[in-house]
Design an enzyme around this catalytic site. Structure first.
Site, PDB file in Angstrom:
ATOM      1  N   SER A  93      -9.776  -0.014   0.158  1.00 58.68           N
ATOM      2  CA  SER A  93      -9.772   1.415  -0.128  1.00 58.68           C
ATOM      3  C   SER A  93     -11.151   2.053  -0.013  1.00 58.68           C
ATOM      4  O   SER A  93     -11.279   3.266  -0.185  1.00 58.68           O
ATOM      5  CB  SER A  93      -9.233   1.651  -1.544  1.00 58.68           C
ATOM      6  OG  SER A  93     -10.060   1.032  -2.500  1.00 58.68           O
ATOM      7  N   THR A 227     -10.287   4.371  -4.409  1.00 60.87           N
ATOM      8  CA  THR A 227     -11.594   5.015  -4.281  1.00 60.87           C
ATOM      9  C   THR A 227     -12.507   4.327  -5.276  1.00 60.87           C
ATOM     10  O   THR A 227     -12.017   3.755  -6.247  1.00 60.87           O
ATOM     11  CB  THR A 227     -11.478   6.509  -4.674  1.00 60.87           C
ATOM     12  OG1 THR A 227     -10.642   7.167  -3.732  1.00 60.87           O
ATOM     13  CG2 THR A 227     -12.820   7.221  -4.728  1.00 60.87           C
ATOM     14  N   THR A 245     -14.742   6.452  -0.466  1.00 62.91           N
ATOM     15  CA  THR A 245     -13.350   6.033  -0.214  1.00 62.91           C
ATOM     16  C   THR A 245     -13.010   6.000   1.268  1.00 62.91           C
ATOM     17  O   THR A 245     -13.676   6.655   2.079  1.00 62.91           O
ATOM     18  CB  THR A 245     -12.383   7.032  -0.896  1.00 62.91           C
ATOM     19  OG1 THR A 245     -11.044   6.529  -0.859  1.00 62.91           O
ATOM     20  CG2 THR A 245     -12.384   8.384  -0.204  1.00 62.91           C
ATOM     21  N   ARG A 255      -7.402  14.221   7.957  1.00 56.38           N
ATOM     22  CA  ARG A 255      -7.163  14.573   6.554  1.00 56.38           C
ATOM     23  C   ARG A 255      -8.395  14.216   5.695  1.00 56.38           C
ATOM     24  O   ARG A 255      -8.944  13.133   5.782  1.00 56.38           O
ATOM     25  CB  ARG A 255      -5.943  13.822   6.034  1.00 56.38           C
ATOM     26  CG  ARG A 255      -5.608  14.074   4.547  1.00 56.38           C
ATOM     27  CD  ARG A 255      -6.162  13.003   3.654  1.00 56.38           C
ATOM     28  NE  ARG A 255      -5.727  13.159   2.254  1.00 56.38           N
ATOM     29  CZ  ARG A 255      -6.212  12.433   1.244  1.00 56.38           C
ATOM     30  NH1 ARG A 255      -7.133  11.508   1.480  1.00 56.38           N
ATOM     31  NH2 ARG A 255      -5.794  12.625   0.014  1.00 56.38           N
ATOM     32  N   GLY A 257      -9.759  14.018   1.728  1.00 51.54           N
ATOM     33  CA  GLY A 257      -9.305  13.991   0.342  1.00 51.54           C
ATOM     34  C   GLY A 257     -10.286  14.696  -0.582  1.00 51.54           C
ATOM     35  O   GLY A 257     -11.130  15.492  -0.155  1.00 51.54           O
ATOM     36  N   ASP A 258     -10.184  14.372  -1.848  1.00 44.06           N
ATOM     37  CA  ASP A 258     -11.044  14.999  -2.857  1.00 44.06           C
ATOM     38  C   ASP A 258     -12.437  14.376  -2.936  1.00 44.06           C
ATOM     39  O   ASP A 258     -13.379  15.014  -3.407  1.00 44.06           O
ATOM     40  CB  ASP A 258     -10.393  14.861  -4.233  1.00 44.06           C
ATOM     41  CG  ASP A 258     -10.181  13.391  -4.600  1.00 44.06           C
ATOM     42  OD1 ASP A 258      -9.563  12.651  -3.790  1.00 44.06           O
ATOM     43  OD2 ASP A 258     -10.648  12.961  -5.671  1.00 44.06           O
ATOM     44  N   THR A 278     -10.174   9.252  -8.850  1.00 41.05           N
ATOM     45  CA  THR A 278      -9.439   8.508  -7.836  1.00 41.05           C
ATOM     46  C   THR A 278      -7.983   8.949  -7.952  1.00 41.05           C
ATOM     47  O   THR A 278      -7.578   9.538  -8.943  1.00 41.05           O
ATOM     48  CB  THR A 278      -9.529   6.980  -8.030  1.00 41.05           C
ATOM     49  OG1 THR A 278      -8.914   6.648  -9.279  1.00 41.05           O
ATOM     50  CG2 THR A 278     -10.953   6.498  -8.065  1.00 41.05           C
ATOM     51  N   GLY A 279      -7.200   8.615  -6.924  1.00 41.72           N
ATOM     52  CA  GLY A 279      -5.795   9.003  -6.972  1.00 41.72           C
ATOM     53  C   GLY A 279      -5.490  10.055  -5.928  1.00 41.72           C
ATOM     54  O   GLY A 279      -6.258  10.271  -4.991  1.00 41.72           O
ATOM     55  N   GLY A 281      -5.647  12.822  -3.880  1.00 42.38           N
ATOM     56  CA  GLY A 281      -6.736  13.778  -3.750  1.00 42.38           C
ATOM     57  C   GLY A 281      -6.302  15.220  -3.659  1.00 42.38           C
ATOM     58  O   GLY A 281      -7.018  16.130  -4.088  1.00 42.38           O
TER      59      GLY A 281
END
Ligand code: ASP
Length: 371
Positions: A93, A227, A245, A255, A257-258, A278-279, A281
């Site tokens: 990850s 992440t 991440t 794409r 993410g956060d 994490t998770g 995003g």
């Protein structure tokens, strides 16, 4: 490769100083012994934490602890610790070995924030570079910008001497090949139609795309993600953080993410504390979660309470528009006094993070807000 900090300078600061870890070793205590002696959610400064609970997370914190304890900067500590995790080929990850997008291309996101100077840097969708967090630091320190993306981020890294490398391992490639063949019956990937399900007289079928090497995934359609967050406060009281991440596996190319979004996947405020996510995003971006957590701490909430508040904030947004949906996130946070916390809204168990301070290395179990 030109790294933005001199490891020798950072580690040189530790010589001749007795730290908690050194003291523990001289007393014959192992990190496992120390694990049972956790002072809970209240540590001491300097301190470094990571959202990772595995052996690499522990090794990363141990790598930097002595220098941090001897007066090294939080900024150097979070970068060097994150580099250890980014290099772990087993970690699917983050960094090298991270799972690719749907085209089989690894695209990494990372951000860094320095509380001492209220400075931040990030890269998003960067390819072929093993240490996106170090590139993010260079964006922060050697440009007037905060974020570079995709090809521009890669060219920037190459200009500083980072080597262009294949980020796929045998394991991550096998996982992706297997996913590509199994994602749909409505395309032309996989064995030819007349051989699907076919077995010879000895009961042998057509080998799986990933072969036995892909068995670890447990299921062909399984999408995984993860992440790493690393947050630290140093002996001067300065805070720093990194989030790094490979994002969601099999994501749509491009794409983001956060993790590289300051305020979403990471936020650091020297007056208050630091937080990382994490998770999923998409939800962390919409809720500006790391900024929200630090803001709650500014209002007097502990890191533990603030992480839980941020999860409830997301759940309440969906409830407010009448949608029964709960995304999965894990938040970690520290404050400038050395308190820490973590929470998630996933599954049955509790989230675990790693903490290192003068009391040594330990794992801390946070709260599951769904229970
Ligand atoms: N937050 C990451 C992303 O959305 C993934 C993860 O942490 O699981 O890219």
């Amino acid at each position: 490769m030109i790294l933005p900090i001199s490891r020798r300078r950072f580690f040189g600061q530790s010589f001749g100083i007795t730290t908690g870890a050194v003291l523990a070793r001289s007393l014959g205590l192992t990190p496992a012994d120390l694990a049972g002696r956790s002072p809970g959610r209240s540590g001491s400064t300097p301190m470094i934490i990571t959202s990772h609970r595995n052996a690499t997370g522990q090794a990363a914190l141990e790598e930097v602890w002595e220098a941090l304890a001897a007066g090294g900067s939080a900024l150097d500590a979070v970068e060097i610790a994150t580099n250890v995790i980014e290099l772990d080929p087993e970690d699917m990850s983050v960094g090298y070995g991270g799972l690719p997008n749907e085209d089989g291309v690894v695209q990494l996101d990372a951000s860094i924030m320095d509380g001492r100077t209220y400075n931040a840097g990030a890269v998003a969708g960067i390819e072929s570079i093993k240490h996106p967090s170090s590139v993010a630091r260079l964006v922060m320190e050697r440009t007037d910008h905060v974020m570079l993306v995709a090809e521009g981020a890669k060219e920037f890294a190459l200009s500083f001497g980072f080597p262009e490398e294949d980020l796929m391992t045998e394991k991550s490639r096998a996982a992706w090949l297997r996913w590509r063949e199994n994602r749909s019956d409505n395309d032309d990937w996989g064995p030819p139609d007349h051989l699907k399900g076919w077995e010879d007289e000895k009961g042998r079928g057509i080998p799986d795309a990933g072969g036995d090497r892909a068995a670890f995934l447990g299921g062909p359609e399984e999408s995984t993600h993860g992440t790493v967050n690393v947050l630290a406060v140093d002996a001067r009281g300065d805070l720093a953080g990194i989030t790094s991440t490979s994002g969601m596996s099999w994501k749509v190319p491009g794409r983001i993410g956060d993790s590289p979004i300051i305020g979403a996947g990471l936020y650091v405020d020297n007056e208050v504390g630091a937080a990382g996510a994490t998770g999923r995003g998409e939800d962390v971006i919409k809720a500006c979660s790391s900024f929200y957590i630090v803001t709650r701490m500014r209002e007097g909430r502990s890191p533990q309470e603030a992480c839980e508040d941020a999860l409830r904030f997301i759940d309440e947004r969906y409830a407010a528009v009448g949608i029964d949906y709960r995304p999965g996130e894990k938040f970690v946070a520290i404050n400038r006094d050395g308190e820490f916390g973590c929470a998630w809204n996933i599954g049955e168990g509790s989230p675990v993070m790693s903490v290192m301070d003068a009391a040594g290395y330990r794992r801390y179990e946070g709260a599951n807000t769904t229970l």
